[in-house]
Design a protein around this motif. Sequence first.
Motif, PDB file in Angstrom:
ATOM      1  N   PHE A  43      -6.743   1.233 125.536  1.00  0.00           N
ATOM      2  CA  PHE A  43      -5.548   1.863 124.995  1.00  0.00           C
ATOM      3  C   PHE A  43      -4.329   1.536 125.844  1.00  0.00           C
ATOM      4  N   GLY A  44      -4.555   1.438 127.160  1.00  0.00           N
ATOM      5  CA  GLY A  44      -3.455   1.061 128.032  1.00  0.00           C
ATOM      6  C   GLY A  44      -2.911  -0.311 127.684  1.00  0.00           C
ATOM      7  N   LEU A  45      -3.813  -1.215 127.320  1.00  0.00           N
ATOM      8  CA  LEU A  45      -3.387  -2.564 126.939  1.00  0.00           C
ATOM      9  C   LEU A  45      -2.549  -2.532 125.667  1.00  0.00           C
ATOM     10  N   LEU A  46      -2.935  -1.701 124.707  1.00  0.00           N
ATOM     11  CA  LEU A  46      -2.156  -1.600 123.470  1.00  0.00           C
ATOM     12  C   LEU A  46      -0.715  -1.201 123.763  1.00  0.00           C
ATOM     13  N   VAL A  47      -0.548  -0.278 124.703  1.00  0.00           N
ATOM     14  CA  VAL A  47       0.799   0.165 125.076  1.00  0.00           C
ATOM     15  C   VAL A  47       1.510  -0.921 125.876  1.00  0.00           C
ATOM     16  N   ALA A  48       0.787  -1.492 126.847  1.00  0.00           N
ATOM     17  CA  ALA A  48       1.416  -2.458 127.756  1.00  0.00           C
ATOM     18  C   ALA A  48       1.922  -3.701 127.033  1.00  0.00           C
ATOM     19  N   ARG A  49       1.227  -4.133 126.002  1.00  0.00           N
ATOM     20  CA  ARG A  49       1.629  -5.362 125.319  1.00  0.00           C
ATOM     21  C   ARG A  49       2.578  -5.107 124.142  1.00  0.00           C
ATOM     22  N   SER A  50       2.805  -3.820 123.828  1.00  0.00           N
ATOM     23  CA  SER A  50       3.654  -3.508 122.677  1.00  0.00           C
ATOM     24  C   SER A  50       4.911  -2.718 123.026  1.00  0.00           C
ATOM     25  N   VAL A  51       4.922  -2.069 124.189  1.00  0.00           N
ATOM     26  CA  VAL A  51       6.080  -1.273 124.599  1.00  0.00           C
ATOM     27  C   VAL A  51       6.860  -2.056 125.649  1.00  0.00           C
ATOM     28  N   ARG A  52       8.147  -2.222 125.398  1.00  0.00           N
ATOM     29  CA  ARG A  52       8.949  -3.016 126.324  1.00  0.00           C
ATOM     30  C   ARG A  52       9.267  -2.212 127.583  1.00  0.00           C
ATOM     31  N   PRO A  53       9.364  -2.892 128.728  1.00  0.00           N
ATOM     32  CA  PRO A  53       9.678  -2.218 129.994  1.00  0.00           C
ATOM     33  C   PRO A  53      11.076  -1.610 129.943  1.00  0.00           C
ATOM     34  N   GLY A  54      11.283  -0.593 130.761  1.00  0.00           N
ATOM     35  CA  GLY A  54      12.588   0.035 130.833  1.00  0.00           C
ATOM     36  C   GLY A  54      13.643  -0.954 131.285  1.00  0.00           C
ATOM     37  N   GLY A  55      14.815  -0.837 130.720  1.00  0.00           N
ATOM     38  CA  GLY A  55      15.904  -1.734 131.079  1.00  0.00           C
ATOM     39  C   GLY A  55      15.940  -2.997 130.262  1.00  0.00           C
ATOM     40  N   GLN A 107      -9.551   6.242 135.675  1.00  0.00           N
ATOM     41  CA  GLN A 107      -9.189   7.596 136.077  1.00  0.00           C
ATOM     42  C   GLN A 107      -8.391   7.648 137.369  1.00  0.00           C
ATOM     43  N   SER A 108      -8.463   6.598 138.154  1.00  0.00           N
ATOM     44  CA  SER A 108      -7.699   6.568 139.404  1.00  0.00           C
ATOM     45  C   SER A 108      -6.209   6.367 139.153  1.00  0.00           C
ATOM     46  N   TYR A 109      -5.869   5.889 137.950  1.00  0.00           N
ATOM     47  CA  TYR A 109      -4.466   5.589 137.643  1.00  0.00           C
ATOM     48  C   TYR A 109      -3.888   6.483 136.554  1.00  0.00           C
ATOM     49  N   TYR A 110      -4.752   6.965 135.691  1.00  0.00           N
ATOM     50  CA  TYR A 110      -4.254   7.741 134.551  1.00  0.00           C
ATOM     51  C   TYR A 110      -4.208   9.223 134.887  1.00  0.00           C
ATOM     52  N   VAL A 111      -3.071   9.854 134.650  1.00  0.00           N
ATOM     53  CA  VAL A 111      -2.915  11.297 134.829  1.00  0.00           C
ATOM     54  C   VAL A 111      -2.694  11.892 133.453  1.00  0.00           C
ATOM     55  N   SER A 112      -3.660  12.697 133.010  1.00  0.00           N
ATOM     56  CA  SER A 112      -3.618  13.188 131.631  1.00  0.00           C
ATOM     57  C   SER A 112      -2.697  14.375 131.429  1.00  0.00           C
ATOM     58  N   ARG A 113      -2.118  14.897 132.516  1.00  0.00           N
ATOM     59  CA  ARG A 113      -1.251  16.061 132.387  1.00  0.00           C
ATOM     60  C   ARG A 113       0.115  15.770 132.979  1.00  0.00           C
ATOM     61  N   SER A 114       1.159  16.061 132.223  1.00  0.00           N
ATOM     62  CA  SER A 114       2.507  15.824 132.728  1.00  0.00           C
ATOM     63  C   SER A 114       2.814  16.717 133.915  1.00  0.00           C
ATOM     64  N   GLY A 115       2.112  17.836 134.029  1.00  0.00           N
ATOM     65  CA  GLY A 115       2.341  18.747 135.139  1.00  0.00           C
ATOM     66  C   GLY A 115       2.010  18.136 136.479  1.00  0.00           C
ATOM     67  N   ALA A 116       1.327  16.995 136.475  1.00  0.00           N
ATOM     68  CA  ALA A 116       0.969  16.361 137.750  1.00  0.00           C
ATOM     69  C   ALA A 116       2.197  15.920 138.520  1.00  0.00           C
ATOM     70  N   ALA A 117       3.316  15.715 137.821  1.00  0.00           N
ATOM     71  CA  ALA A 117       4.530  15.261 138.489  1.00  0.00           C
ATOM     72  C   ALA A 117       5.291  16.406 139.136  1.00  0.00           C
ATOM     73  N   SER A 118       4.967  17.649 138.790  1.00  0.00           N
ATOM     74  CA  SER A 118       5.655  18.798 139.350  1.00  0.00           C
ATOM     75  C   SER A 118       5.160  19.070 140.769  1.00  0.00           C
ATOM     76  N   TYR A 127       0.101   6.504 129.427  1.00  0.00           N
ATOM     77  CA  TYR A 127      -0.637   5.240 129.453  1.00  0.00           C
ATOM     78  C   TYR A 127       0.221   4.132 130.072  1.00  0.00           C
ATOM     79  N   TYR A 128       1.491   4.160 129.752  1.00  0.00           N
ATOM     80  CA  TYR A 128       2.426   3.151 130.269  1.00  0.00           C
ATOM     81  C   TYR A 128       2.458   3.214 131.807  1.00  0.00           C
ATOM     82  N   LYS A 129       2.600   4.435 132.348  1.00  0.00           N
ATOM     83  CA  LYS A 129       2.687   4.596 133.806  1.00  0.00           C
ATOM     84  C   LYS A 129       1.369   4.262 134.493  1.00  0.00           C
ATOM     85  N   ALA A 130       0.252   4.583 133.847  1.00  0.00           N
ATOM     86  CA  ALA A 130      -1.050   4.245 134.423  1.00  0.00           C
ATOM     87  C   ALA A 130      -1.185   2.725 134.535  1.00  0.00           C
ATOM     88  N   TRP A 131      -0.802   2.016 133.479  1.00  0.00           N
ATOM     89  CA  TRP A 131      -0.866   0.548 133.505  1.00  0.00           C
ATOM     90  C   TRP A 131       0.075  -0.009 134.577  1.00  0.00           C
TER      91      TRP A 131
END
Length: 349
Positions: A43-55, A117-128, A83-87
Amino acid sequence: MTLAIDPAEMSPASAPSPAPRSELVARDAHAFGAHVRTGGWAFGLLVARSVRPGGQGADESPKVSAKEFADLAGCSAERVMRYYKAWDRAADDGLVPHFEALAPGQEVDLPDADAWQSYYVSRSGAASERGVAITEAAEAEGIRPTKALEVAENPTALRAAILADPSTARAARTALLDRLREDPDLQAELARDVVRTDDLKKAVASESRSADRIGYVRQIAESGLIRTPAGQSVDAPVTVRQEAERHLSLLDELNDGEDPGEWATEAYDTMRSLVAETVEADPELRVQERRTKFYSSLHKATKAFEELTFDDAQDFYEDDMVQRLEELQRAIGSCLDALRGAGGNQAGD
């Protein structure tokens, strides 16, 4: 007329042939196998190859924004960005290609599923700030942060597990005790909860009594001193200290699930009896013990009498008060006569 045919009598030639395998089924099975092997990386690949980087502008890439991709996928942009940030984190570590190197529809070799699992954080609260603290605690315990974050965001599920499973309840108790050592506010809250709950209050009182009795035995074993009923501290005989050490050893060997209350009571009663026997066996100590008790009682009686006030006795006077004080006066007179007589006998001797 309907003919009944026994399946066992059917020849291979007459048996129905299996339905042709659907290409859709084969495609789903292939996708399932790929996901089992790669986990979230697919799923990360689907996002990485289809969503353009910021900027990067829309005219610079055939890719779309995270919001547009989310709209097409029927999910939230926040989920896409996880998924984008994990990739992105994995790309920084060299596990996968960077976004700029990927194009829509491109296939690449993906890492093992366990690494996701070492890269993906399933909860947005992890950034708080709270999420960061939970993540650090999880890493210190050697578990995946996503597990701890999920539990933290589902207190009802945690409560259900604690209520239903004794091992979970024990783990929660251990964690709570560790937290109490550095959280004075939580200590105060828990203490209030205990004193407001009769069953807990009784249990705490019982445990406190057991702890005091164990402490009494431990003090004799470790210091080699006994405290007499009158409050004197004297050296414990070797046999008394050895008995204290024996009981202490039995108490220390109890399993976590065993109730120390009965053992503590037996050890305490045994040591109290031995202390009393030690006092009675030593004439000098026995006299000193009685002298100490006498002075203690005399001090208490004196203090109690000094606390009596008669400035406004006319307001509460009763004949019974005078009678009791007269009886006390006669008792004190008898005590004085006994002491004077004992003093005279010693002088005569």
